[in-house]
Write a protein that holds these residues in place. Sequence first.
Motif, PDB file in Angstrom:
ATOM      1  N   ALA A 188       0.830  -1.202   0.000  1.00 37.05           N
ATOM      2  CA  ALA A 188       0.000   0.000   0.000  1.00 37.05           C
ATOM      3  C   ALA A 188       0.867   1.256   0.000  1.00 37.05           C
ATOM      4  CB  ALA A 188      -0.907   0.005   1.228  1.00 37.05           C
ATOM      5  N   PRO A 189       0.352   2.347  -0.535  1.00 40.18           N
ATOM      6  CA  PRO A 189       1.097   3.610  -0.478  1.00 40.18           C
ATOM      7  C   PRO A 189       1.441   3.982   0.956  1.00 40.18           C
ATOM      8  CG  PRO A 189      -0.741   3.803  -2.003  1.00 40.18           C
ATOM      9  CD  PRO A 189      -0.910   2.478  -1.308  1.00 40.18           C
ATOM     10  N   ASP A 220      -7.306   7.897   4.121  1.00 36.00           N
ATOM     11  CA  ASP A 220      -7.462   7.203   2.842  1.00 36.00           C
ATOM     12  C   ASP A 220      -7.456   5.688   3.055  1.00 36.00           C
ATOM     13  OD1 ASP A 220      -4.793   6.537   3.272  1.00 36.00           O
ATOM     14  OD2 ASP A 220      -4.025   7.928   1.761  1.00 36.00           O
ATOM     15  N   ASP A 221      -7.860   4.970   1.987  1.00 39.96           N
ATOM     16  CA  ASP A 221      -7.961   3.510   2.080  1.00 39.96           C
ATOM     17  C   ASP A 221      -6.622   2.873   2.439  1.00 39.96           C
ATOM     18  OD1 ASP A 221     -10.631   3.681   1.427  1.00 39.96           O
ATOM     19  OD2 ASP A 221     -10.348   3.142  -0.690  1.00 39.96           O
ATOM     20  N   ALA A 222      -5.527   3.438   1.928  1.00 40.38           N
ATOM     21  CA  ALA A 222      -4.212   2.860   2.185  1.00 40.38           C
ATOM     22  C   ALA A 222      -3.880   2.868   3.677  1.00 40.38           C
ATOM     23  CB  ALA A 222      -3.137   3.621   1.408  1.00 40.38           C
ATOM     24  N   THR A 223      -4.350   3.879   4.394  1.00 38.83           N
ATOM     25  CA  THR A 223      -4.085   3.943   5.839  1.00 38.83           C
ATOM     26  C   THR A 223      -4.723   2.761   6.542  1.00 38.83           C
ATOM     27  OG1 THR A 223      -3.908   6.348   5.788  1.00 38.83           O
ATOM     28  CG2 THR A 223      -4.385   5.337   7.926  1.00 38.83           C
ATOM     29  N   VAL A 238      -5.440  -0.162   5.128  1.00 34.92           N
ATOM     30  CA  VAL A 238      -4.716  -1.369   4.718  1.00 34.92           C
ATOM     31  C   VAL A 238      -3.451  -1.527   5.560  1.00 34.92           C
ATOM     32  CG1 VAL A 238      -3.489  -2.503   2.816  1.00 34.92           C
ATOM     33  CG2 VAL A 238      -5.653  -1.320   2.375  1.00 34.92           C
ATOM     34  N   ARG A 239      -2.751  -0.428   5.781  1.00 35.61           N
ATOM     35  CA  ARG A 239      -1.566  -0.478   6.648  1.00 35.61           C
ATOM     36  C   ARG A 239      -1.959  -0.798   8.089  1.00 35.61           C
ATOM     37  NH1 ARG A 239      -0.704   4.338   4.070  1.00 35.61           N
ATOM     38  NH2 ARG A 239      -0.865   5.490   6.047  1.00 35.61           N
TER      39      ARG A 239
END
Length: 298
Positions: free
Chosen positions: A186-187, A256-259, A261-262
């Motif tokens: 993820a970013p 955001d979605d990446a947060t 996922v992390r």
Amino acid sequence: MTAPTTPSHPLIEIDVTADLARALLVAQHPDLADLPLHGRGSGWDNLTWRLGDDLALRFPVRELSSTLIEREQRWLPLLAPRLPVPVPSPVRVGRPSDLYPWTWSVVPWLHGDCVAATPVAGRTAWAEQLADVLAAFHTAAPPDAPTNPYRGVPLADRYAVMVERLTPDLPHVAALRDALEAGLAAPAWERPAVWVHGDQHPGNLVSRDGELTGLLDFGDLCSGDPASDLATAWITFDTAGREAFVARTQEVRGWDDATWVRARAWAAGTVPVLLAHPDDYPLMAAAGEHTAAQVAAG
């Protein structure tokens, strides 16, 4: 007064007995020395004695964690007023002495039950409240805020250690590995660093009668990516609680979605740590089993 003893517990280097705690009070805070000591409890870094009805004594138990108390003493008085839940901001400071080598604190006793000892389903009642607490906490950190090599850092910094710990004997290990890989892909966090509590698990939360009544243990306080804190969505809650926590967080903070996922990856990486000492910390081991199941559930 005899010298502090070293108990058999693998994580405690100095055991702060009632006699030692009382002697430290007599020497440094004599006006508190006649209050009853009771309700002793210990974690991985600190030992706590309840003092009377409304205070507690907080002592590091090993040299590795001895500076964490100083971090709390420096920053909690500044951070506590912004949080909509009580925290143990120190009211007195204990200094190193011949009796005990490290700094220690007198803190308020936060009334309620340790969340790790409460039914998971009941935690949904205050999931939005915790979301509001963390939203209030996850604000821009100043340049001199502390850093932490284990929390708030890019997930890539911890990946090698985390993946090595995901051994085949762990519950839901395939799902844990998948979550960790997704978090790595993820970013990364690219916004300004925010305050990070650093140790968000049910052992550091206090609740009573369907409300969150306290947030404990700021020894890992740092700045950086809030994802390691948001991992509590899987560590603390079941599906219903997680949905309420995430929805309220998004309403207030809009990560955001990446947060997320992390955050799920951080939860996966926490499982072997929670399971590391099941005999000494059965509630944490239960939290580890729960977290693994929740990560596997998505």
